[in-house]
Design an enzyme around this catalytic site. Sequence first.
Site, PDB file in Angstrom:
ATOM      1  N   ASP A 181       0.857  -1.180   0.000  1.00 11.57           N
ATOM      2  CA  ASP A 181       0.000   0.000   0.000  1.00 11.57           C
ATOM      3  C   ASP A 181       0.899   1.238   0.000  1.00 11.57           C
ATOM      4  OD1 ASP A 181      -2.225   1.677   0.126  1.00 11.57           O
ATOM      5  OD2 ASP A 181      -3.242   0.432   1.607  1.00 11.57           O
ATOM      6  N   GLU A 212     -10.642   6.610   4.742  1.00  9.45           N
ATOM      7  CA  GLU A 212      -9.651   5.972   5.613  1.00  9.45           C
ATOM      8  C   GLU A 212      -9.740   6.484   7.055  1.00  9.45           C
ATOM      9  OE1 GLU A 212      -5.846   5.070   3.828  1.00  9.45           O
ATOM     10  OE2 GLU A 212      -6.618   5.508   1.828  1.00  9.45           O
TER      11      GLU A 212
END
Length: 650
Positions: free
Chosen positions: A331, A537
């Site tokens: 990521d 997020e």
Amino acid sequence: MALAPLFPQFTRPSFRIAKIELKMAKNRVLLMGLLVLCCLLALANAEYVLYKDPTQPVGRRIRDLMSRMTLEEKIGQMTQIERSVASTKVMKKYYIGSVLSGGGSVPGDQASPETWIEMVNSFQNGSLSTRLGIPMIYGIDAVHGHNNVYKATIFPHNVGLGATRDPDLVRRIGAATALEVRATGIPYVFAPCIAVCRDPRWGRCYESYSEDHRIVQAMTEIIPGLQGAIPANSPSGVPFLDGQKNVAACAKHYVGDGGTTDGINENNTVATRNQLLSIHMPAYGNSIIKGVSTVMISYSSWNGVKMHANRDLITGYLKGTLKFRGFVISDWQGLDRITSPPHANYTYSILAGINAGIDMIMVPFNYTEFITGLTTLVKTNFIPMSRIDDAVSRILRVKFTMGLFEHPIADNSLTKYLGSQEHRDLAREAVRKTLVLLKNGHQADKPVLPLPKKSRKILVAGTHANNIGNQCGGWTITWQGQNITNATQGTTILEGIKKTVDKTTEVVFSENPGSKFLKDHTFSYAIVVVGEQPYAETFGDSLNLTIPSPGPSIITNVCGSVKCVVVLITGRPVVIEPYLSKIDALVAAWLPGTEGQGVADVLYGDYGFTGRLARTWFKNVDQLPMNVGDRHYDPLFPFGFGLTTIPVKN
């Protein structure tokens, strides 16, 4: 006096000239013959480049290319950088294998497809000018349509799609998304998210289809939509791409990202191995069977071990047990976050992440530090060359499978697909199917919905009624999304209502009507559209899950004065029980995207309500986490709940 010759053309000087010209002509023919022969010999002696031959098996092409590559070129292939630091020069100098757009990273405000293509091709030209001409792969988040791009079709987020329980719909959305991504010259998407969200306090819960892994498994059908349907006889675990109208997909975030304690993003998932494998792992098996090209690792930890450093689960289980043969990607700054604080010991992070089995690193900015660090670790034998070769062979396998060597440069032939009417119609269909009817009147025999199209005067209120940004949510144009009406092109819920009602019906819009306004007007009914502000997020993590102000007061004021339908625009279940008695009808519309007309289609009975909760709707946050099958299961609305209505014939 001498007599003139009978044939003056054959006098001695002329004859000599003719003879010389004839000889020169013969020499020219001979010279040309020699040149042709030299060219033929050169062609015959030219090296046959096997890896450039598309008729050869992918395995042979990989081995041939890797035999020609230096360590520097191999490490370049493992490096993914952000477009803001990429250039033709950088791509050529460092042999960069991949470029990405982070959330909201675009070549310009409201950039056209042609502008995107020009940018992508400029980076690609740098890669093609290297010694071996290995093309780079450009990746982008496309988590509910081509969400970074202005005018793209924005589909409902996964939390809503899970409520449809319609894998075929999701497959069609994947195919449409692939076309729109290709319309901008991009061949690779960081989607789908196959997290199993077990706690709605998590800020990424709207990226999850369900708390039930079986629904998530069914929704992996988006992968054949994105990549094309894999042939039945394909070997297990091998990545697949059907053609140049498809894109490589990425199953994420491996593994357990939806199970963290208290739903805290990037936190620790406390679970037995059996729980991890039975709840969070199954959809990865489905994805691999369907030929998913890449898998992205989660920021989270499992029982205290960072996933980016978990060799057992990456190399052992993903590559070993599941036989995944595509490439594993980190990521964003995933290696940095192995340590706390991030980047505290980057050399260690590189060592841990690469040896764990990660093949491509989303650096994304400090690429020279990564390249230097990894090179040193290989040359000092801390990372074996076999690990580098495994990583590069996987990256090349995906690139060869995609046809990237044969079609490295994008053209403008697919630009017409961006935001096409066909795709918007599909998104509108998806919106209709995501809607879950939670309450329909105070008495079962007196339903409020569907609403009549012909009324004297109606009120539409709320912060989310006329705001494209709010109804799309996070990961729309920017990373966090935008609380603005004109975030991108689309139809707001208010606009959809106005298009649907009878032309004689007066529609009054007031975002936050006061008590005096409500007393001064007589409405047949009101539609209140409120919900969460856009987030993504960690910014979406919430311990209270309350509707942001002024949402609750709008519900209280309007529903206390007139018969009301409340439409919730949220990425998850929220606290609604305190207001439920005042609400006449309640609809969970999740984050519907750009096609708000789909909400009006169902409110007014052109289509019936069919959605069913793919998430448990709690009474209060003290019950969390609470999922279907738990011993103490006492929800406000249980998993699978959803009232239905019958379409009205007009």
